[in-house]
Design an enzyme around this catalytic site. Structure first.
Site, PDB file in Angstrom:
ATOM      1  NE  ARG A   1      -2.745  -6.318   2.963  1.00  0.00           N
ATOM      2  CZ  ARG A   1      -4.005  -5.619   3.074  1.00  0.00           C
ATOM      3  NH1 ARG A   1      -4.108  -4.777   4.205  1.00  0.00           N
ATOM      4  NH2 ARG A   1      -5.118  -5.927   2.376  1.00  0.00           N
TER       5      ARG A   1
ATOM      6  CD  GLU B   1      -2.504  -2.068   0.479  1.00  0.00           C
ATOM      7  OE1 GLU B   1      -1.444  -2.775   0.934  1.00  0.00           O
ATOM      8  OE2 GLU B   1      -3.572  -2.570   0.438  1.00  0.00           O
TER       9      GLU B   1
ATOM     10  CG  HIS C   1      -2.820   4.116   0.982  1.00  0.00           C
ATOM     11  ND1 HIS C   1      -3.940   3.593   0.732  1.00  0.00           N
ATOM     12  CD2 HIS C   1      -2.388   3.917   2.208  1.00  0.00           C
ATOM     13  CE1 HIS C   1      -4.122   2.719   1.938  1.00  0.00           C
ATOM     14  NE2 HIS C   1      -3.125   2.865   2.442  1.00  0.00           N
TER      15      HIS C   1
ATOM     16  CE1 TYR D   1       0.419   4.039   5.203  1.00  0.00           C
ATOM     17  CE2 TYR D   1      -0.350   1.776   4.585  1.00  0.00           C
ATOM     18  CZ  TYR D   1      -0.643   3.255   4.958  1.00  0.00           C
ATOM     19  OH  TYR D   1      -1.941   3.430   5.188  1.00  0.00           O
TER      20      TYR D   1
ATOM     21  NE  ARG E   1     -13.947  -2.417   2.641  1.00  0.00           N
ATOM     22  CZ  ARG E   1     -14.110  -2.044   1.421  1.00  0.00           C
ATOM     23  NH1 ARG E   1     -14.534  -0.738   1.051  1.00  0.00           N
ATOM     24  NH2 ARG E   1     -13.965  -2.718   0.568  1.00  0.00           N
TER      25      ARG E   1
ATOM     26  CD  GLN F   1     -21.711   6.873   2.391  1.00  0.00           C
ATOM     27  OE1 GLN F   1     -22.792   7.235   3.197  1.00  0.00           O
ATOM     28  NE2 GLN F   1     -22.349   6.552   1.133  1.00  0.00           N
TER      29      GLN F   1
END
Ligand code: FMN
Ligand code: SF4
Length: 678
Positions: free
Chosen positions: A221, A171, A259, A173, A318, A346
């Protein structure tokens, strides 16, 4: 499909033997930083949050990212594990999770140049496009110290009772920043060729393994698709995967996209399991277990990934905000009772980006396990709920769960209210799942559902309800423009509810969430949600992986068949009010289809020529076939005054209370909170 008598989702429910420890199934709750980590007494709430998911049957939990040192924090003074005194609060979490039979790994995340503070560091002094802070270049000493900090944090995690750690290498990082040329332009042993660039993750893994011993899970990861220019090639991804396995990693998790990538990787528009193909490809090259991730949100999608040999484990993040009992419900063959994550972002990621506690639009209890509870009512009441949109549905289910006797009325032939329009928007089909879930909950909690039933003050009064909940929703706000009665003018309900014919050239008045939805609806002829390959092509992802970062060179999306103008009065950027983590993807999607967004518009009139507008003092006629009004809503409260006059307590929730915008997150939370206290 799982049939009656079969073990439900047998691949998913199979234990995984790691030699020194066993996971009870193949389901992993993926890393999510919730914001509780930084709250006062947040760890006791975090313990309750994770314990519910452990109780719900998940095999392995990976915590949200925790930095191994001060400079690695994502935000100033973010959550860090560097000192012995910090262990105590983590023990609450590990004990709570272990008591429910799950394993838990702490994620170690060093943000590198993504650190949103002036102390951030990176392999090279190159600012990221998503932070205002230019990092300082790490000295060799800092690099060695950072590796030692990772090892120390892992040792502290072990002391706190964690079963292992996940080293965050994707991602975009810090670790990812070392691996890619894009961000690593060092000339010493830590930069240059690929062997040097992967030295940092490999040394980190070895240091953690050495410090924590063999009986400790190390998940790495790994960024399988960088989705940025100058990202890794496929061969480099494979070389890295082999090298991390060799260095002592137990399991490889999939990371998708930096990102700063301009390709959405988790929004609702991303098809389910859109990236499991890359996990499958990498898995064939290595001998240790691999997890698939991103947009896997039902047990069947997860089961199929395992059954087709695409991964050894499935990591969902999620979906565990949306439903803590996901695994137990799947195991009991009750997938229809799962509250499905609709990938809206959201209440989860958008909240985290606003420095608010994460929660979930469809499950407002997420991260509020100790604060929002539905205890049995001391004196059950007879309650009428008028309106079966999101607010009315949520209230009814939670109130019935407490033992109240609930009758839910709606004048329409179906439940869902405005959700029924949303679910037709390309990429918002996941709303079907929310309606399926609520429909099932109504049955399960024996709520009397009265559809096609228009209520009056008298009918409600005669039925003798103790209290009435008005969840009657909204009506579109009329706009005052000359010629508004012209036949070319339609409301968004004409388009989304009544499916009226719309011409080739269209002006949309109002660029809020509904304006964007209508634009999406009109730019598509069919939905791409269930077609991952078409979606990948649309966004320029190179599935053949011939280019670095898996980006198709010279990718040009196809413009839509319709010409659409998306207009707003405000002079701010069009779509500024959309969610922080998904608004950019909506804007990019419409732009790629040729939708023209115009801010600062004064509407003059509508006539046979089209829509007359003025921008910056200049008059212009948009020669369109239709003008569609998406200019806000007004609350529908026709019953309120009459009911109050009868003396019955009345509560307004959802759009009937505040109709500034259609806000399902607010509506569901409001319904739940009222149900908890009524
Ligand atoms: C609120 C929130 C916080 C997250 N925090 C982290 C994190 O700290 N570390 C990490 O590796 N991924 C983090 N993620 C990304 C998830 O691990 C996961 O990759 C992503 O949500 C896609 O998977 P899903 O579709 O199963 O949710 C976060 C996601 C959310 C929604
Ligand atoms: S807020 Fe939306 S995206 Fe986030 S977990 Fe809930 S349903 Fe999923």
């Amino acid at each position: 499909m799982t049939r009656e008598g079969d073990v439900a989702y047998q691949h998913l429910m199979q234990p995984l033997d790691l030699g020194f420890t066993q996971l009870r199934n193949r389901v992993v709750m993926g890393s999510m930083h919730t914001g509780l980590e930084e709250e006062k007494n947040g760890f006791s709430k975090l313990a309750a949050f994770y314990a519910e998911r452990a109780k719900g049957g998940v095999g392995l939990i990976i915590t949200g990212g925790i930095s191994p040192n001060f400079r690695g924090n994502l935000v100033p003074f973010g959550s860090q594990l560097s000192f012995g005194w910090q262990v105590k609060k983590h023990i609450q979490v590990t004990e709570a999770v272990h008591a429910e039979g799950a394993k838990i790994c702490l994620q170690l995340l060093h943000a590198g140049r993504y650190g949103y503070h002036p102390f951030n560091v990176a392999p090279s002094k190159i600012k990221s496009p998503i932070t205002p802070f230019t990092p300082s270049e790490m000295s060799k000493r800092q690099i060695n110290n950072t590796i030692a900090d990772f090892a120390k944090a892992a040792a502290l995690a072990k002391k706190a009772g964690y079963d292992g750690v996940e080293i965050m290498g994707s991602e975009g990082y810090l670790i990812n920043q070392f691996i890619c040329q894009r961000t690593n332009q060092r000339k010493d042993d830590w930069g240059g060729d690929f062997t040097n660039r992967i030295r940092f993750p490999l040394e980190t893994i070895k240091a953690v393994r050495q410090r924590c011993g063999e009986d400790f899970i190390i998940v790495y990861r790994l960024s399988m698709l960088d989705l940025v220019e100058d990202g890794n090639s496929y061969d480099e991804v494979v070389e890295l995967a082999k090298a991390v396995a060799e260095a002592g990693v137990t399991i490889i998790n999939t990371g998708i996209g930096w990102h700063e990538a301009r390709i959405p990787t988790i929004t609702t528009r991303v098809p389910r399991a859109a990236f499991s193909w890359i996990t499958e490809r990498v898995r064939k090259e290595i001998d240790i277990p691999v997890m698939a991730t991103n947009r896997i949100n039902t047990p069947q999608v997860a089961e199929d990934i395992l059954a087709h040999g695409q991964a050894d484990m499935v990591c969902m993040a999620r979906p565990f905000l949306a439903d803590a009992d996901f695994v137990n419900k799947a195991a009991a063959n009750k997938a229809d009772e799962i509250n499905t994550c609709i990938a809206c972002n959201q209440a989860c990621l958008d909240h985290v980006f606003q420095k608010k506690r994460a929660s979930c639009l469809v499950n407002p209890r997420a991260c509020y396990e100790t604060e929002l509870n539905f205890e049995p009512a001391a004196a059950p009441k007879k309650l009428a709920v008028v309106g079966a949109g999101p607010a009315g549905l949520a209230f009814s289910v939670y109130a019935a769960q407490r033992g109240h006797q609930v009758t839910l009325f709606d004048k329409s032939h179906q439940i869902g209210g405005q959700f029924n329009y949303a679910k037709q928007i390309p990429g918002k089909e996941e709303f079907y799942e929310t309606l399926r879930y609520f429909g099932r909950m109504l049955e399960l909690h024996h709520i009397e559902l009265r559809l096609n039933s228009e209520q009056s003050v008298e009918s409600l009064q005669q039925a003798g309800f103790d209290e009435v909940i008005l969840a009657t929703g909204i009506v579109p706000r009329p706009v005052d423009i000359e010629g508004i009665d012209h036949p070319m003018v339609l409301s968004y309900l004409d388009v989304l509810r009544d499916h009226k014919a719309v011409g080739k050239n269209v002006a949309i008045i109002g660029a809020g969430g509904i304006g964007f939805d209508v634009a999406e609806y009109l730019t598509e002829n069919n939905s791409l949600t269930l077609q991952p390959d078409a979606w990948l092509k649309e966004w320029g992802v190179d599935k053949a992986y011939q280019a670095r970062g898996a980006l198709l060179p010279d990718h040009r999306p196809e413009p839509a068949a319709r010409k659409i103008y998306l207009l707003q009065r405000k002079t701010t950027k069009v779509g500024a009010g959309l969610g922080k983590t998904s608004g950019w993807a909506h804007r990019a999607s419409l732009k790629s289809k040729g939708v023209e967004s115009i801010a600062g518009v004064q509407y003059r009139k509508v006539d046979d020529h089209g829509l007359w507008i003025e921008i910056g003092g200049e008059e212009r006629c948009l020669q369109v076939d239709n003008v569609i009004i998406c200019a806000g809503q007004m609350p529908l409260r026709a019953l309120q005054a009459g009911l109050e006059a009868t003396g019955v307590p009345v509560h307004l929730i959802g759009g009937a209370d505040v109709a500034a915008e259609l806000d399902a997150k607010r509506a569901i939370r409001q319904g739940a909170e009222l149900a908890a206290r009524i």
